[in-house]
Design a protein around this motif. Structure first.
Motif, PDB file in Angstrom:
ATOM      1  N   MET A  26     -57.791  20.501 -10.344  1.00 27.35           N
ATOM      2  CA  MET A  26     -58.002  20.264  -8.933  1.00 27.35           C
ATOM      3  C   MET A  26     -57.961  18.774  -8.604  1.00 27.35           C
ATOM      4  N   GLU A  27     -58.191  17.943  -9.592  1.00 26.22           N
ATOM      5  CA  GLU A  27     -58.176  16.492  -9.355  1.00 26.22           C
ATOM      6  C   GLU A  27     -56.812  16.031  -8.862  1.00 26.22           C
ATOM      7  N   VAL A  28     -55.744  16.659  -9.343  1.00 26.04           N
ATOM      8  CA  VAL A  28     -54.408  16.284  -8.898  1.00 26.04           C
ATOM      9  C   VAL A  28     -54.238  16.563  -7.402  1.00 26.04           C
ATOM     10  N   LEU A  29     -54.845  17.628  -6.912  1.00 26.51           N
ATOM     11  CA  LEU A  29     -54.757  17.935  -5.482  1.00 26.51           C
ATOM     12  C   LEU A  29     -55.544  16.930  -4.652  1.00 26.51           C
ATOM     13  N   ARG A  30     -56.727  16.548  -5.124  1.00 22.49           N
ATOM     14  CA  ARG A  30     -57.513  15.518  -4.421  1.00 22.49           C
ATOM     15  C   ARG A  30     -56.727  14.212  -4.323  1.00 22.49           C
ATOM     16  N   THR A  31     -56.143  13.822  -5.429  1.00 20.57           N
ATOM     17  CA  THR A  31     -55.364  12.586  -5.459  1.00 20.57           C
ATOM     18  C   THR A  31     -54.166  12.684  -4.526  1.00 20.57           C
ATOM     19  N   ALA A  32     -53.484  13.816  -4.542  1.00 16.52           N
ATOM     20  CA  ALA A  32     -52.306  14.002  -3.687  1.00 16.52           C
ATOM     21  C   ALA A  32     -52.686  13.979  -2.206  1.00 16.52           C
ATOM     22  N   ILE A  33     -53.788  14.613  -1.847  1.00 13.01           N
ATOM     23  CA  ILE A  33     -54.236  14.603  -0.447  1.00 13.01           C
ATOM     24  C   ILE A  33     -54.545  13.178  -0.008  1.00 13.01           C
ATOM     25  N   LEU A  34     -55.272  12.440  -0.831  1.00 15.72           N
ATOM     26  CA  LEU A  34     -55.580  11.049  -0.476  1.00 15.72           C
ATOM     27  C   LEU A  34     -54.316  10.215  -0.385  1.00 15.72           C
ATOM     28  N   ASP A  35     -53.373  10.445  -1.286  1.00 23.74           N
ATOM     29  CA  ASP A  35     -52.102   9.721  -1.243  1.00 23.74           C
ATOM     30  C   ASP A  35     -51.368   9.995   0.069  1.00 23.74           C
TER      31      ASP A  35
ATOM     32  N   PHE B 246     -51.008  15.862   8.641  1.00 21.23           N
ATOM     33  CA  PHE B 246     -50.058  16.678   7.884  1.00 21.23           C
ATOM     34  C   PHE B 246     -50.687  18.012   7.535  1.00 21.23           C
ATOM     35  N   CYS B 247     -49.824  18.956   7.243  1.00 17.77           N
ATOM     36  CA  CYS B 247     -50.246  20.297   6.862  1.00 17.77           C
ATOM     37  C   CYS B 247     -50.576  20.341   5.371  1.00 17.77           C
ATOM     38  N   PRO B 248     -51.621  21.060   4.968  1.00 19.37           N
ATOM     39  CA  PRO B 248     -51.930  21.156   3.543  1.00 19.37           C
ATOM     40  C   PRO B 248     -50.762  21.702   2.719  1.00 19.37           C
ATOM     41  N   SER B 249     -49.918  22.516   3.332  1.00 17.22           N
ATOM     42  CA  SER B 249     -48.780  23.056   2.581  1.00 17.22           C
ATOM     43  C   SER B 249     -47.803  21.958   2.170  1.00 17.22           C
ATOM     44  N   GLU B 250     -47.755  20.870   2.925  1.00 14.65           N
ATOM     45  CA  GLU B 250     -46.866  19.770   2.560  1.00 14.65           C
ATOM     46  C   GLU B 250     -47.255  19.173   1.205  1.00 14.65           C
ATOM     47  N   VAL B 251     -48.546  19.150   0.935  1.00 12.68           N
ATOM     48  CA  VAL B 251     -49.041  18.598  -0.335  1.00 12.68           C
ATOM     49  C   VAL B 251     -48.560  19.453  -1.497  1.00 12.68           C
ATOM     50  N   VAL B 252     -48.783  20.754  -1.409  1.00 16.29           N
ATOM     51  CA  VAL B 252     -48.391  21.615  -2.530  1.00 16.29           C
ATOM     52  C   VAL B 252     -46.881  21.801  -2.608  1.00 16.29           C
TER      53      VAL B 252
ATOM     54  N   ARG C  27     -46.599  28.370  -2.671  1.00 16.00           N
ATOM     55  CA  ARG C  27     -47.445  29.386  -2.016  1.00 16.00           C
ATOM     56  C   ARG C  27     -48.625  29.802  -2.891  1.00 16.00           C
ATOM     57  N   TYR C  28     -48.417  29.818  -4.198  1.00 12.17           N
ATOM     58  CA  TYR C  28     -49.488  30.197  -5.113  1.00 12.17           C
ATOM     59  C   TYR C  28     -50.634  29.190  -5.094  1.00 12.17           C
ATOM     60  N   PHE C  29     -50.356  27.964  -4.685  1.00 13.73           N
ATOM     61  CA  PHE C  29     -51.349  26.901  -4.720  1.00 13.73           C
ATOM     62  C   PHE C  29     -52.042  26.674  -3.380  1.00 13.73           C
ATOM     63  N   MET C  30     -51.697  27.443  -2.370  1.00 14.39           N
ATOM     64  CA  MET C  30     -52.326  27.267  -1.061  1.00 14.39           C
ATOM     65  C   MET C  30     -53.845  27.499  -1.099  1.00 14.39           C
ATOM     66  N   PRO C  31     -54.347  28.549  -1.753  1.00 14.22           N
ATOM     67  CA  PRO C  31     -55.810  28.695  -1.812  1.00 14.22           C
ATOM     68  C   PRO C  31     -56.485  27.494  -2.481  1.00 14.22           C
ATOM     69  N   ASP C  32     -55.852  26.946  -3.510  1.00 10.45           N
ATOM     70  CA  ASP C  32     -56.423  25.793  -4.207  1.00 10.45           C
ATOM     71  C   ASP C  32     -56.470  24.562  -3.311  1.00 10.45           C
ATOM     72  N   VAL C  33     -55.367  24.281  -2.605  1.00  5.08           N
ATOM     73  CA  VAL C  33     -55.350  23.093  -1.753  1.00  5.08           C
ATOM     74  C   VAL C  33     -56.319  23.259  -0.585  1.00  5.08           C
ATOM     75  N   GLN C  34     -56.481  24.465  -0.084  1.00  6.11           N
ATOM     76  CA  GLN C  34     -57.436  24.693   1.000  1.00  6.11           C
ATOM     77  C   GLN C  34     -58.870  24.475   0.519  1.00  6.11           C
ATOM     78  N   GLU C  35     -59.166  24.938  -0.677  1.00  4.89           N
ATOM     79  CA  GLU C  35     -60.499  24.746  -1.250  1.00  4.89           C
ATOM     80  C   GLU C  35     -60.799  23.262  -1.437  1.00  4.89           C
ATOM     81  N   VAL C  36     -59.855  22.536  -2.014  1.00  9.00           N
ATOM     82  CA  VAL C  36     -60.035  21.104  -2.239  1.00  9.00           C
ATOM     83  C   VAL C  36     -60.127  20.359  -0.909  1.00  9.00           C
TER      84      VAL C  36
END
Length: 80
Positions: free
Chosen positions: A1-10, A19-25, A34-43
């Motif tokens: 999940m740390e990679v998602l936090r870093t990507a969102i901050l980036d 931006f939309c969370p889907s852009e990150v994943v 699409r498989y990572f949408m629940p993860d990015v939403q949680e983060v």
């Protein structure tokens, strides 16, 4: 999940707009995003509760205690 936090901050620091969370994943996992949408939403919501980002829906802040239904936007916290 740390990679998602870093990507969102980036995304927050590289963009001047929300931006939309889907852009990150989509950037991280172009084939299987699409498989990572629940993860990015949680983060995203954890970071929102921590005060690191702003999450809005129809230009209004979402309730930090509930996972929003429908499309949302992420943006950086504006500091003056």
């Amino acid at each position: 999940m740390e990679v998602l936090r870093t990507a969102i901050l980036d995304f927050c620091y590289r963009r001047n707009s929300s931006f939309c969370p889907s852009e990150v994943v989509r950037k991280l996992y172009p084939e299987d995003w699409r498989y990572f949408m629940p993860d990015v939403q949680e983060v995203m919501m954890a970071m929102y509760r921590e005060g690191l980002i702003l999450v809005t829906q129809k230009d209004l802040p979402v309730d930090p205690n509930e996972l929003p239904k429908g499309p949302v936007r992420i943006s950086r916290i504006k500091t003056y």
